[in-house]
Design a protein around this motif. Structure first.
Motif, PDB file in Angstrom:
ATOM      1  N   LYS A 111       1.063  -5.956   3.571  1.00  0.00           N
ATOM      2  CA  LYS A 111       2.262  -6.502   4.203  1.00  0.00           C
ATOM      3  C   LYS A 111       3.341  -5.428   4.303  1.00  0.00           C
ATOM      4  O   LYS A 111       4.206  -5.506   5.174  1.00  0.00           O
ATOM      5  N   LEU A 112       3.272  -4.442   3.383  1.00  0.00           N
ATOM      6  CA  LEU A 112       4.251  -3.360   3.341  1.00  0.00           C
ATOM      7  C   LEU A 112       3.531  -2.047   3.072  1.00  0.00           C
ATOM      8  O   LEU A 112       2.727  -1.960   2.144  1.00  0.00           O
ATOM      9  N   LEU A 113       3.820  -1.044   3.903  1.00  0.00           N
ATOM     10  CA  LEU A 113       3.246   0.288   3.741  1.00  0.00           C
ATOM     11  C   LEU A 113       4.340   1.243   3.292  1.00  0.00           C
ATOM     12  O   LEU A 113       5.355   1.402   3.970  1.00  0.00           O
ATOM     13  N   LEU A 114       4.140   1.869   2.134  1.00  0.00           N
ATOM     14  CA  LEU A 114       5.046   2.902   1.630  1.00  0.00           C
ATOM     15  C   LEU A 114       4.475   4.249   2.041  1.00  0.00           C
ATOM     16  O   LEU A 114       3.359   4.598   1.650  1.00  0.00           O
ATOM     17  N   LEU A 115       5.231   5.002   2.813  1.00  0.00           N
ATOM     18  CA  LEU A 115       4.725   6.235   3.409  1.00  0.00           C
ATOM     19  C   LEU A 115       5.613   7.398   2.992  1.00  0.00           C
ATOM     20  O   LEU A 115       6.798   7.441   3.318  1.00  0.00           O
ATOM     21  N   ASP A 116       5.031   8.347   2.251  1.00  0.00           N
ATOM     22  CA  ASP A 116       5.818   9.430   1.650  1.00  0.00           C
ATOM     23  C   ASP A 116       5.510  10.766   2.327  1.00  0.00           C
ATOM     24  O   ASP A 116       4.431  11.332   2.158  1.00  0.00           O
ATOM     25  N   GLU A 117       6.483  11.256   3.110  1.00  0.00           N
ATOM     26  CA  GLU A 117       6.435  12.605   3.705  1.00  0.00           C
ATOM     27  C   GLU A 117       5.162  12.829   4.527  1.00  0.00           C
ATOM     28  O   GLU A 117       4.392  13.759   4.293  1.00  0.00           O
ATOM     29  N   ALA A 118       4.976  11.998   5.537  1.00  0.00           N
ATOM     30  CA  ALA A 118       3.764  12.093   6.356  1.00  0.00           C
ATOM     31  C   ALA A 118       3.692  13.383   7.162  1.00  0.00           C
ATOM     32  O   ALA A 118       2.608  13.786   7.582  1.00  0.00           O
ATOM     33  N   ALA A 158       0.844  -1.195   0.000  1.00  0.00           N
ATOM     34  CA  ALA A 158       0.000   0.000   0.000  1.00  0.00           C
ATOM     35  C   ALA A 158       0.873   1.236   0.000  1.00  0.00           C
ATOM     36  O   ALA A 158       1.844   1.317   0.750  1.00  0.00           O
ATOM     37  N   HIS A 159       0.523   2.202  -0.829  1.00  0.00           N
ATOM     38  CA  HIS A 159       1.320   3.408  -1.014  1.00  0.00           C
ATOM     39  C   HIS A 159       0.508   4.619  -0.550  1.00  0.00           C
ATOM     40  O   HIS A 159      -0.556   4.904  -1.105  1.00  0.00           O
ATOM     41  N   VAL A 160       1.013   5.309   0.480  1.00  0.00           N
ATOM     42  CA  VAL A 160       0.416   6.569   0.925  1.00  0.00           C
ATOM     43  C   VAL A 160       1.271   7.680   0.337  1.00  0.00           C
ATOM     44  O   VAL A 160       2.356   7.963   0.832  1.00  0.00           O
ATOM     45  N   PRO A 161       0.835   8.319  -0.746  1.00  0.00           N
ATOM     46  CA  PRO A 161       1.711   9.240  -1.476  1.00  0.00           C
ATOM     47  C   PRO A 161       1.871  10.579  -0.796  1.00  0.00           C
ATOM     48  O   PRO A 161       1.088  10.973   0.076  1.00  0.00           O
ATOM     49  N   GLU A 162       2.905  11.286  -1.207  1.00  0.00           N
ATOM     50  CA  GLU A 162       3.086  12.673  -0.777  1.00  0.00           C
ATOM     51  C   GLU A 162       1.860  13.476  -1.210  1.00  0.00           C
ATOM     52  O   GLU A 162       1.322  13.286  -2.300  1.00  0.00           O
ATOM     53  N   GLY A 163       1.384  14.364  -0.345  1.00  0.00           N
ATOM     54  CA  GLY A 163       0.186  15.118  -0.663  1.00  0.00           C
ATOM     55  C   GLY A 163      -1.083  14.438  -0.206  1.00  0.00           C
ATOM     56  O   GLY A 163      -2.183  14.900  -0.472  1.00  0.00           O
ATOM     57  N   ARG A 164      -0.904  13.294   0.497  1.00  0.00           N
ATOM     58  CA  ARG A 164      -1.990  12.602   1.213  1.00  0.00           C
ATOM     59  C   ARG A 164      -2.901  11.801   0.318  1.00  0.00           C
ATOM     60  O   ARG A 164      -3.213  10.672   0.616  1.00  0.00           O
ATOM     61  N   GLY A 165      -3.428  12.349  -0.765  1.00  0.00           N
ATOM     62  CA  GLY A 165      -4.174  11.529  -1.709  1.00  0.00           C
ATOM     63  C   GLY A 165      -5.524  11.041  -1.229  1.00  0.00           C
ATOM     64  O   GLY A 165      -6.000  10.009  -1.673  1.00  0.00           O
ATOM     65  N   THR A 166      -6.164  11.783  -0.310  1.00  0.00           N
ATOM     66  CA  THR A 166      -7.521  11.404   0.069  1.00  0.00           C
ATOM     67  C   THR A 166      -8.479  11.722  -1.080  1.00  0.00           C
ATOM     68  O   THR A 166      -8.188  12.540  -1.953  1.00  0.00           O
ATOM     69  N   LEU A 167      -9.633  11.072  -1.073  1.00  0.00           N
ATOM     70  CA  LEU A 167     -10.653  11.329  -2.088  1.00  0.00           C
ATOM     71  C   LEU A 167     -11.526  12.470  -1.578  1.00  0.00           C
ATOM     72  O   LEU A 167     -12.349  12.280  -0.672  1.00  0.00           O
ATOM     73  N   PRO A 168     -11.369  13.671  -2.125  1.00  0.00           N
ATOM     74  CA  PRO A 168     -11.931  14.875  -1.487  1.00  0.00           C
ATOM     75  C   PRO A 168     -13.442  14.927  -1.433  1.00  0.00           C
ATOM     76  O   PRO A 168     -14.009  15.533  -0.524  1.00  0.00           O
ATOM     77  N   GLN A 169     -14.127  14.316  -2.399  1.00  0.00           N
ATOM     78  CA  GLN A 169     -15.581  14.384  -2.419  1.00  0.00           C
ATOM     79  C   GLN A 169     -16.247  13.253  -1.645  1.00  0.00           C
ATOM     80  O   GLN A 169     -17.471  13.217  -1.527  1.00  0.00           O
ATOM     81  N   MET A 170     -15.442  12.334  -1.131  1.00  0.00           N
ATOM     82  CA  MET A 170     -15.979  11.224  -0.346  1.00  0.00           C
ATOM     83  C   MET A 170     -15.801  11.500   1.139  1.00  0.00           C
ATOM     84  O   MET A 170     -14.871  12.195   1.550  1.00  0.00           O
TER      85      MET A 170
END
Length: 236
Positions: free
Chosen positions: A155-162, A80-92
């Protein structure tokens, strides 16, 4: 046991090469940091693993060569990749974002249990459960992004600039929750972070990149003790 291994990985955007032989390993259940100046190739390293940039070299996950896999194929393996800039779904809503994170899962009871866990881990989200992602503060959006990544049961979390763009107290709270998540879930983590103090509070080992290459690799304690690391990242 090694979960993820990169050997001499290269990556480019068009004709611009960003990574020039990056190597690192993430053990099963371990936490590894990637440090470096802007433009060093930190984010691109995560994108290479996720399959969103053209790569060379060798990328193996659980002993399987995944270089060239599409992002959906990588996600299906348990990354799972949590990208820089958070990447939430804004309308949900917050709840809808969490359910989207679990879209590959079929265990309805397990999904409900994990949603409750995320809301206990990030109590601010519980208070905003019906709010749209766009209405959340920056810190709340980062919490939601991490929670949504966890909902995939990776199994692996990729976390970018939390911590990017967050007030120091908020960044500290986010990292405290991530440390708890790691301790309680056993999920391995590969973390890109500009705040080395926060990174060293979580990771076991770290790699410093310079212009797309490995510059230094060591344990958190070893790297914190190096003068060049203190000057560049710890303000000392």
């Amino acid at each position: 046991m090694t979960l993820l291994e990169l050997v001499d990985v290269t990556a480019s955007y068009g004709h611009v090469q960003v990574l020039d032989g990056v190597s690192l390993t993430v053990p099963d259940g371990g936490a590894v940091g990637i440090l470096g100046a802007n433009g060093a190739g930190k984010t691109t390293t995560l994108r290479a693993i996720s399959g969103t940039v053209r790569t060379g070299g060798k990328i193996t996950f659980e002993g399987r060569d995944i270089r060239g896999f599409r992002p959906d194929q990588v996600a299906a393996l348990g990354i799972a990749h949590v990208p820089e800039g958070r990447g939430t779904l804004p309308q949900m809503s917050v709840m809808e974002n969490l359910r989207v994170g679990a879209y590959r899962r079929k265990d309805r009871k397990g999904i409900a249990t994990d949603i409750d866990y995320c809301l206990e881990l990030f109590p601010q989200l519980k208070d905003r459960i019906g709010s749209r992602g766009a209405a959340l503060s920056g810190g709340e959006q980062q919490m939601l992004a991490v929670a949504r990544g966890f909902m995939a049961k990776p199994k692996l979390l990729l976390l970018d600039e939390a911590s990017l763009g967050l007030a120091p107290s908020t960044a500290k709270a986010v990292y405290e929750a991530i440390r708890r998540l790691r301790a309680e879930s056993g999920i391995a983590m590969l973390i890109v972070e500009q705040n080395a103090t926060l990174a060293f509070s979580l990771v076991d080992t770290a790699t410093v990149l310079e212009t797309g290459r490995n510059a230094l690799t060591g344990t958190s304690a070893e790297l914190k003790g190096m003068d060049e690391i203190r000057r560049a990242y710890l303000g000392g």
